[in-house]
Write a protein that holds these residues in place. Structure first.
Motif, short mmCIF file in Angstrom:
data_model
loop_
_atom_site.label_atom_id
_atom_site.label_comp_id
_atom_site.label_asym_id
_atom_site.label_seq_id
_atom_site.Cartn_x
_atom_site.Cartn_y
_atom_site.Cartn_z
N ALA A 1 0.83 -1.21 0.00
CA ALA A 1 0.00 0.00 0.00
C ALA A 1 0.87 1.26 0.00
O ALA A 1 0.61 2.20 -0.77
N LEU A 2 1.90 1.28 0.83
CA LEU A 2 2.79 2.46 0.85
C LEU A 2 3.56 2.61 -0.45
O LEU A 2 3.75 3.73 -0.94
N ALA A 3 4.00 1.52 -1.02
CA ALA A 3 4.70 1.58 -2.30
C ALA A 3 3.78 2.15 -3.37
O ALA A 3 4.21 2.97 -4.21
N THR A 4 2.51 1.77 -3.34
CA THR A 4 1.55 2.29 -4.31
C THR A 4 1.33 3.79 -4.11
O THR A 4 1.31 4.55 -5.09
N VAL A 5 1.22 4.22 -2.87
CA VAL A 5 1.06 5.65 -2.59
C VAL A 5 2.27 6.42 -3.09
O VAL A 5 2.13 7.45 -3.78
N PHE A 6 3.47 5.96 -2.77
CA PHE A 6 4.68 6.65 -3.23
C PHE A 6 4.79 6.64 -4.75
O PHE A 6 5.21 7.62 -5.36
N PHE A 7 4.39 5.55 -5.39
CA PHE A 7 4.42 5.42 -6.84
C PHE A 7 3.49 6.46 -7.48
O PHE A 7 3.88 7.18 -8.41
N GLN B 1 4.77 10.03 -6.93
CA GLN B 1 5.90 10.32 -7.82
C GLN B 1 5.44 10.62 -9.23
O GLN B 1 5.97 11.52 -9.89
N ILE B 2 4.42 9.91 -9.71
CA ILE B 2 3.90 10.17 -11.05
C ILE B 2 3.25 11.55 -11.12
O ILE B 2 3.50 12.32 -12.05
N PHE B 3 2.43 11.89 -10.10
CA PHE B 3 1.71 13.17 -10.14
C PHE B 3 2.62 14.37 -9.87
O PHE B 3 2.28 15.48 -10.25
N THR B 4 3.74 14.19 -9.23
CA THR B 4 4.66 15.31 -9.01
C THR B 4 5.65 15.48 -10.15
O THR B 4 6.53 16.34 -10.09
N GLY B 5 5.52 14.67 -11.18
CA GLY B 5 6.37 14.82 -12.35
C GLY B 5 7.66 14.04 -12.28
O GLY B 5 8.57 14.29 -13.08
N GLY B 6 7.77 13.12 -11.38
CA GLY B 6 9.00 12.34 -11.25
C GLY B 6 9.09 11.17 -12.20
O GLY B 6 10.09 10.47 -12.23
N GLY B 7 8.04 10.94 -12.97
CA GLY B 7 8.05 9.82 -13.90
C GLY B 7 7.70 8.51 -13.20
O GLY B 7 7.24 8.50 -12.07
N ILE B 8 7.90 7.44 -13.93
CA ILE B 8 7.56 6.11 -13.39
C ILE B 8 8.84 5.43 -12.93
O ILE B 8 9.79 5.29 -13.70
#
Length: 82
Positions: free
Chosen positions: A38-44, A47-54
């Motif tokens: 769950a935490l990995a999904t939140v961080f993932f 990261q996508i929404f802040t522009g960090g890519g995948i």
């Protein structure tokens, strides 16, 4: 068989390990794995929404713990489903 013989046989089978403690640890590991995913999904997603890519590195780290657990279980138990 009397009560003492049954208890002695049970202790030998379980190698003096507490069955309740083993079940609690198993449940704890399941909850821990769920929380990590769950935490990995939140961080993932963050990261996508802040522009960090995948970046799949977080998932690789999370699932490597489960992978190691299953490898050890397979190595010691030699069961195909592991």
């Amino acid at each position: 068989m009397n009560k003492e013989e049954i208890l002695d046989k049970s202790r030998k089978e379980n190698k003096n390990k507490d069955i309740f403690e083993q079940e609690v640890l198993k449940q704890g590991n399941s909850v821990a794995n769920f929380v990590m995913i769950a935490l990995a999904t939140v961080f993932f997603v963050v990261q996508i929404f802040t522009g960090g890519g995948i970046n799949y590195g977080i998932y690789a780290i999370v699932f490597s713990g489960s992978m190691a657990t299953f490898w050890i279980k397979w190595f010691r138990l030699r069961q195909k489903h592991e």
